[in-house]
Structures are given as C-alpha cells and as structure tokens.
Write an enzyme that holds these catalytic residues in place. Sequence first.
Site, mmCIF file in Angstrom:
data_model
loop_
_atom_site.group_PDB
_atom_site.id
_atom_site.type_symbol
_atom_site.label_atom_id
_atom_site.label_comp_id
_atom_site.label_asym_id
_atom_site.label_seq_id
_atom_site.Cartn_x
_atom_site.Cartn_y
_atom_site.Cartn_z
ATOM 1 C CG HIS A 84 -2.713 5.548 1.643
ATOM 2 N ND1 HIS A 84 -2.738 4.291 1.060
ATOM 3 C CD2 HIS A 84 -2.697 5.337 2.984
ATOM 4 C CE1 HIS A 84 -2.704 3.378 2.013
ATOM 5 N NE2 HIS A 84 -2.692 3.975 3.190
ATOM 6 C CD GLN B 147 -7.322 4.004 4.628
ATOM 7 O OE1 GLN B 147 -6.514 3.208 5.103
ATOM 8 N NE2 GLN B 147 -8.610 3.953 4.913
ATOM 9 N NE ARG C 231 2.847 0.941 4.704
ATOM 10 C CZ ARG C 231 1.787 1.653 5.056
ATOM 11 N NH1 ARG C 231 0.737 1.676 4.257
ATOM 12 N NH2 ARG C 231 1.760 2.329 6.184
ATOM 13 N NE ARG D 287 -6.037 -0.119 2.707
ATOM 14 C CZ ARG D 287 -4.864 0.122 3.283
ATOM 15 N NH1 ARG D 287 -4.799 0.878 4.370
ATOM 16 N NH2 ARG D 287 -3.750 -0.361 2.779
ATOM 17 C CB CYS E 168 -6.099 6.422 7.116
ATOM 18 S SG CYS E 168 -4.872 7.621 7.640
ATOM 19 C CG ASP F 253 -3.168 10.542 8.490
ATOM 20 O OD1 ASP F 253 -2.964 9.622 9.307
ATOM 21 O OD2 ASP F 253 -2.562 10.623 7.402
#
Length: 315
Positions: free
Chosen positions: A139, A142, A112, A302, A274, A234
Amino acid sequence: MRATELKILQQKDFLALADLSGDQILHLLELAKDIKNKLSKGEEYRPLNGKTLGMIFEKSSTRTRVSFEVGMLQLGGHALFLSSNDLQIGRGETISDTAKVLSQYLDGIMIRTFEHEKVKELAANADIPVINGLTDSAHPCQALADLLTIQEVKGSLKGFKMAYIGDGNNMAHSLMIACAKTGMDFAIGCPSNYMPDNEIVELAQKEAAANNCKIEVHTSAEAAIKDADIVYSDVWTSMGQEQENELRLKEFKDYQINAELVSGAKTDYIFMHCLPAHREEEVTAEIIDGPHSVIFHQAGNRLHAQKAILVDLMS
C-alpha cells in the site's frame, strides 16, 4: 529549482516503495509539501490540465477514491471511476488487453485490487503510468502519506522509531520498506502465524543496514513498542479475510493498542492508523480519539502525497 519542476521517478509506474530509492521518496515528500502549500495559499496549480486518470476498483474504498478524484480535479485533470463489475475485465478480458485498450483513452491508471501480480501485469502492458492504489502485499500511497505526516508532526524522519502492532500485511510491508529507506527504525509485533513476508523483511533489513537504522520482528507487542515515537495499527481482518474474522479476533487479542501497551512507548508518541478502524478491537477509543492520535491529519495527507505522484508521473 523548485520541487514542482523536478522529475523524481525514473520509472513509468508507482507500484511499490521497494522500487524507489530513499532520495526519490524524500523528493516526492518535498513535492507533496510544495503542492500542499500551493493549495493552502490558494495558488492555481493545474499541471494536469486535460489529463484523465482511470481508477479501477476491485476493492471498495473511501479514502483512495475520494482523494484521487479530488486530487485530479485540483490539478486540472479528470478522474473516471471504473468498477471491475462494469469493465470487461470482470467478464474475463485479459489484464494485458485491458491495459492496451485503456492506454488508447487515458493518461494514467490507478488500480486497487487483490493480487500484486495483477498490478505488475497491468503496468507491463500499459503505455501509460500505472499507480498501485492497494494490493494484498503493498500500500505505497498510504505509506508515502504516513511519512509526510511524520515529517510534519515530528519535524523529520531519521532517528525516530515506528512500532507497528498487528497483522504483517500490506501496510506492514510498505511501512517497513518506507522506514528502512528513509532512516527510521521499525519494529513489528504480531502473532507468529501472521508474520510479514520473509523476502520483504530481508529486503528491508538490507536497506536499513545501509541507512543506519534497524528493522525488528517480534511476536511480543510489548517488545516492539518499547521506546517508540510512532505507534501504528491496522485492522485485524482485512477485506477478503472476512471468513477468518472470529479466529483473528482470538489470535490478536493481546495486540490491542490500549493505555497499558502504549505506556511502553515514548511519552510524546503519536498514534497512526490507515483507517477504517474498529474501535475496541485493534485500538481502544481512548487512544484513537485521544491527544496522541493524528489519524485525520494522516488521512488528509493521502490527497497531497498522491497529488505528488500524479504530477510526477503524468505532467
């Protein structure tokens, strides 16, 4: 043949949904549902017994770290948290050397980080699978979890429309590609200075044309959200952009998800985010904590989506 017996991904790594076909994405979702069902029934399923995943974090995380650690544990394996501050990579060791060294010890790497090129370089030099846990441009974990959630809540993907309101960031990129490859319409509403990457938009539109769906880019939140089945938001200021926060608060003020804006969506829309969320900034508490919100169902998925990736790459 059961989903858990299939090898879905042809490549070694999971870096971006753009690398996958629509069928591969749909098969990963079936695998995730199969694994989730096993867990709910209490069936023992440990295909990664004895396997170890190294998790490199250059960006802090709640969901990514916990879901990957728990996922590996449930699959019979083990996860190691590797902060960049504790690795020689944080002191100047090259990505290629790090990849080659970790390949001697581990069975897989999840990273990440900021630059997407760093993940690509890591994968190119590692002999073991590399999973993109987040970069500034993508991403995919996600987005896969989001597709799983939509399938579970709406029953399918094709024919539905997602409206993404906010910054044209990594989340917008991955969702745009995810929708295009699985036959969903996608519309983004964002300020002109915060548009998604042109190359990703063009790729998504090409994929959408082949799958009889549409990708639209608007500067108007109202235009993007019209008749949406899924409304997605987001944060306006992502990690690493803190110095831009005051400017972004001003530039995105007309892009808040609130009761007035969602009146343009379908009456049975679902709201997705998210996380983490900033209530009363990108979304009001009335919406995110209201009956249309599926944010915690989404967060829970997830775990299951990533377990599918781990099983396919590492078992």
